[in-house]
Enzyme design. Sequence first.
Site, PDB file in Angstrom:
ATOM      1  N   LYS A 208      -9.107  -0.098  -6.077  1.00  0.00           N
ATOM      2  CA  LYS A 208      -9.232   0.742  -4.656  1.00  0.00           C
ATOM      3  C   LYS A 208     -10.591   1.424  -4.572  1.00  0.00           C
ATOM      4  O   LYS A 208     -10.870   2.073  -5.079  1.00  0.00           O
ATOM      5  CB  LYS A 208      -8.281   1.538  -4.679  1.00  0.00           C
ATOM      6  CG  LYS A 208      -7.926   2.666  -3.221  1.00  0.00           C
ATOM      7  CD  LYS A 208      -7.647   1.592  -2.123  1.00  0.00           C
ATOM      8  CE  LYS A 208      -7.748   2.376  -0.751  1.00  0.00           C
ATOM      9  NZ  LYS A 208      -6.685   3.230  -0.156  1.00  0.00           N
TER      10      LYS A 208
ATOM     11  N   HIS B  99       0.998  -1.063   0.035  1.00  0.00           N
ATOM     12  CA  HIS B  99      -0.028  -0.038   0.043  1.00  0.00           C
ATOM     13  C   HIS B  99       0.827   1.147   0.020  1.00  0.00           C
ATOM     14  O   HIS B  99       1.660   1.722   0.963  1.00  0.00           O
ATOM     15  CB  HIS B  99      -0.745  -0.025   1.233  1.00  0.00           C
ATOM     16  CG  HIS B  99      -1.845   1.191   1.207  1.00  0.00           C
ATOM     17  ND1 HIS B  99      -3.192   0.878   1.277  1.00  0.00           N
ATOM     18  CD2 HIS B  99      -1.794   2.535   1.076  1.00  0.00           C
ATOM     19  CE1 HIS B  99      -3.848   2.191   1.439  1.00  0.00           C
ATOM     20  NE2 HIS B  99      -2.845   3.020   1.005  1.00  0.00           N
TER      21      HIS B  99
ATOM     22  N   HIS C 132     -10.468   1.317   1.709  1.00  0.00           N
ATOM     23  CA  HIS C 132     -10.255   2.406   2.763  1.00  0.00           C
ATOM     24  C   HIS C 132     -11.505   2.275   3.753  1.00  0.00           C
ATOM     25  O   HIS C 132     -12.585   2.685   3.242  1.00  0.00           O
ATOM     26  CB  HIS C 132     -10.205   3.976   2.196  1.00  0.00           C
ATOM     27  CG  HIS C 132      -9.954   4.648   3.376  1.00  0.00           C
ATOM     28  ND1 HIS C 132      -8.803   5.481   3.305  1.00  0.00           N
ATOM     29  CD2 HIS C 132     -10.555   5.248   4.262  1.00  0.00           C
ATOM     30  CE1 HIS C 132      -8.782   6.294   4.415  1.00  0.00           C
ATOM     31  NE2 HIS C 132     -10.101   6.138   4.956  1.00  0.00           N
TER      32      HIS C 132
ATOM     33  N   HIS D  77      -4.529  -0.702   5.786  1.00  0.00           N
ATOM     34  CA  HIS D  77      -4.115   0.156   6.926  1.00  0.00           C
ATOM     35  C   HIS D  77      -5.053   0.184   8.220  1.00  0.00           C
ATOM     36  O   HIS D  77      -5.685   1.009   8.589  1.00  0.00           O
ATOM     37  CB  HIS D  77      -4.028   1.582   6.503  1.00  0.00           C
ATOM     38  CG  HIS D  77      -4.932   2.445   5.731  1.00  0.00           C
ATOM     39  ND1 HIS D  77      -6.131   2.355   5.908  1.00  0.00           N
ATOM     40  CD2 HIS D  77      -4.784   2.957   4.656  1.00  0.00           C
ATOM     41  CE1 HIS D  77      -6.811   2.997   4.925  1.00  0.00           C
ATOM     42  NE2 HIS D  77      -5.982   3.368   4.201  1.00  0.00           N
TER      43      HIS D  77
ATOM     44  N   ASP E 207       1.396   2.701   3.394  1.00  0.00           N
ATOM     45  CA  ASP E 207       0.671   3.989   3.543  1.00  0.00           C
ATOM     46  C   ASP E 207       1.521   5.009   3.567  1.00  0.00           C
ATOM     47  O   ASP E 207       0.977   6.192   3.727  1.00  0.00           O
ATOM     48  CB  ASP E 207      -0.880   3.925   4.397  1.00  0.00           C
ATOM     49  CG  ASP E 207      -1.900   4.904   3.997  1.00  0.00           C
ATOM     50  OD1 ASP E 207      -1.772   5.513   2.492  1.00  0.00           O
ATOM     51  OD2 ASP E 207      -2.419   5.393   4.628  1.00  0.00           O
TER      52      ASP E 207
ATOM     53  N   HIS F 235       1.639   5.308  -1.745  1.00  0.00           N
ATOM     54  CA  HIS F 235       1.214   6.729  -2.474  1.00  0.00           C
ATOM     55  C   HIS F 235       2.602   7.152  -3.138  1.00  0.00           C
ATOM     56  O   HIS F 235       3.469   7.559  -2.377  1.00  0.00           O
ATOM     57  CB  HIS F 235       0.571   7.680  -1.636  1.00  0.00           C
ATOM     58  CG  HIS F 235      -0.705   7.196  -1.014  1.00  0.00           C
ATOM     59  ND1 HIS F 235      -1.946   7.152  -1.842  1.00  0.00           N
ATOM     60  CD2 HIS F 235      -1.074   6.441   0.040  1.00  0.00           C
ATOM     61  CE1 HIS F 235      -2.948   6.739  -0.891  1.00  0.00           C
ATOM     62  NE2 HIS F 235      -2.400   6.273   0.148  1.00  0.00           N
TER      63      HIS F 235
HETATM   64  O1  DOR Z   1      -3.462   9.439   5.544  1.00  0.00           O
HETATM   65  C1  DOR Z   1      -3.819   9.357   4.397  1.00  0.00           C
HETATM   66  N1  DOR Z   1      -3.130   9.739   3.299  1.00  0.00           N
HETATM   67  N2  DOR Z   1      -4.683   8.351   4.365  1.00  0.00           N
HETATM   68  C2  DOR Z   1      -5.309   8.293   3.210  1.00  0.00           C
HETATM   69  O2  DOR Z   1      -6.221   7.530   2.980  1.00  0.00           O
HETATM   70  C3  DOR Z   1      -4.840   8.768   1.734  1.00  0.00           C
HETATM   71  C4  DOR Z   1      -3.298   9.398   2.024  1.00  0.00           C
HETATM   72  C5  DOR Z   1      -2.914  10.365   1.135  1.00  0.00           C
HETATM   73  O3  DOR Z   1      -3.227  10.019  -0.246  1.00  0.00           O
HETATM   74  O4  DOR Z   1      -2.562  11.360   1.503  1.00  0.00           O
HETATM   75 ZN    ZN Z   2      -3.409   5.099   1.383  1.00  0.00          ZN
END
Ligand code: DOR
Ligand code: ZN
Length: 345
Positions: free
Chosen positions: A101, A15, A138, A176, A249, A17
Site C-alpha cells: 500500500k 480494501h 491512496h 476508493h 474502505d 481497515h
Molecule cells: O477515510 C479514510 N480513513 N481514508 C483513509 O485513507 C484512511 C482511513 C483510516 O484508516 O481511517
Molecule cells: Zn483505506
Amino acid sequence: MSSARLEITRPDDWHLHLRDGAALGAVVADTARQFARAIVMPNLKPPVTTVAQAEAYRGRILAGLPADTRFQPLMTLYLTEATVPDEIARAKASGFVHAVKYYPAGATTNSQAGVRDLAHVYPVLEAMERHRLPLLMHGEVTDPAVDIFDREQAFIERHLIPLRARFPQLRMVLEHITTRAAAEFIREAPAHVGATITAHHLLLNRNAIFEGGIRPHHYCLPVLKRETHRQALLEAATNGDPHFFLGTDSAPHAQHAKEAACGCAGIYTAHAAIELYAEAFDSLGKLDRLEAFASFHGPDFYGLPRNADKITLERKPWTVPDTLPFGDSVCVPFRAGQDVAWSLA
Ligand code: DOR
Ligand code: ZN
C-alpha cells in the site's frame, strides 16, 4: 430487476481497515459474516512494513475471529522510503502478503510514515513489477495548494500517468476512487490496472457532509465529491467492467475521535457493507451486476479463485444501531439509527 431476494457468490472486500487490539476484536466479525476474504490495510501505529509484522498481524486477526468462520485476511505491506526490494521478494514468497500500500506522506490517517517522493521507491516498484505484486494507491496529492476536492484528479495527472509510463507492467489499484476522472482513467487502462469503489461513495455526495450542520460521520478521505462524480462511480461499478471491484474502505474510529474539533477521516460500513452495495445497485435497477463487481472482478484481478459458496440478500429493511462497541469506546456506524433497505439472509 425488482425481485425481493438475490443469491450471489460470496463476496470479498478488497480494501478494509481492521485496526488492532480491542478495536480489531470489535469489528472483524462484521466483515467475516459476509465476506470470505479481505485485503487488510497496514496503516496501524506503527505501520505494518515487513513480512514478519504482517505475519504477526495476521495471527492477531485470526485469533480475533469468531470460532465458526473461514474468513481469510489477505495481508499488505505499508510502503515507506526505507522499504527494501528484498522485502518484496519475501512478501511474494510468503503466500499471505498480496499487495503493497502506497500512502503519500500526510494524505490520511497514519500516513506520516508514507512516501514523500515516489522516486525514492523506484527500486521497490521495479521489484513489485517483476514479482507481480500489486501497488495499492491512496491516490491523492498532499500539496496544500491543491483544493481538497481536486486532489485525486491532480494525483492522476502528476503521479499516476508518469508512474504508468515508467512501470508499464506494474499491477496497480487506484483505491476508493471518487471522481469521474478516475473512473475514466481506469476504464481506459489495461487489465492489470484496476480500482476499488466504496459503498459510501456510491450512496452519498458531498452535500451529506453538511446536511443541516457538520456531519463528522460522513467525513472520509478521499472526501465525498459532487453528484456528477457519484453518478460516474455508479456507472463504473454497475456496467460490468472488470477494472472495478468492491472495496469498502470501512474505517472505524471511536466516536470521540470523529466528533471533535479536528475529527478523524473514516466511515464504518462493515456492519452493512454488502447490503449497502445492494441498495446502490438497486437504485439503478442493476442488481444483476452486483455479483460480478462484488465477487468476481476482485479475485480475477488478484489471481485468486472465486469463492465457491453463496450468500442471499433480501429486500427487507432493518435499522442500524446508534452505536456499536469499539474497544473501550463506541463507533458510530454508517446509517446509525436509520434503515438499510437490504438484509443478509
Ligand atoms: O477515510 C479514510 N480513513 N481514508 C483513509 O485513507 C484512511 C482511513 C483510516 O484508516 O481511517
Ligand atoms: Zn483505506
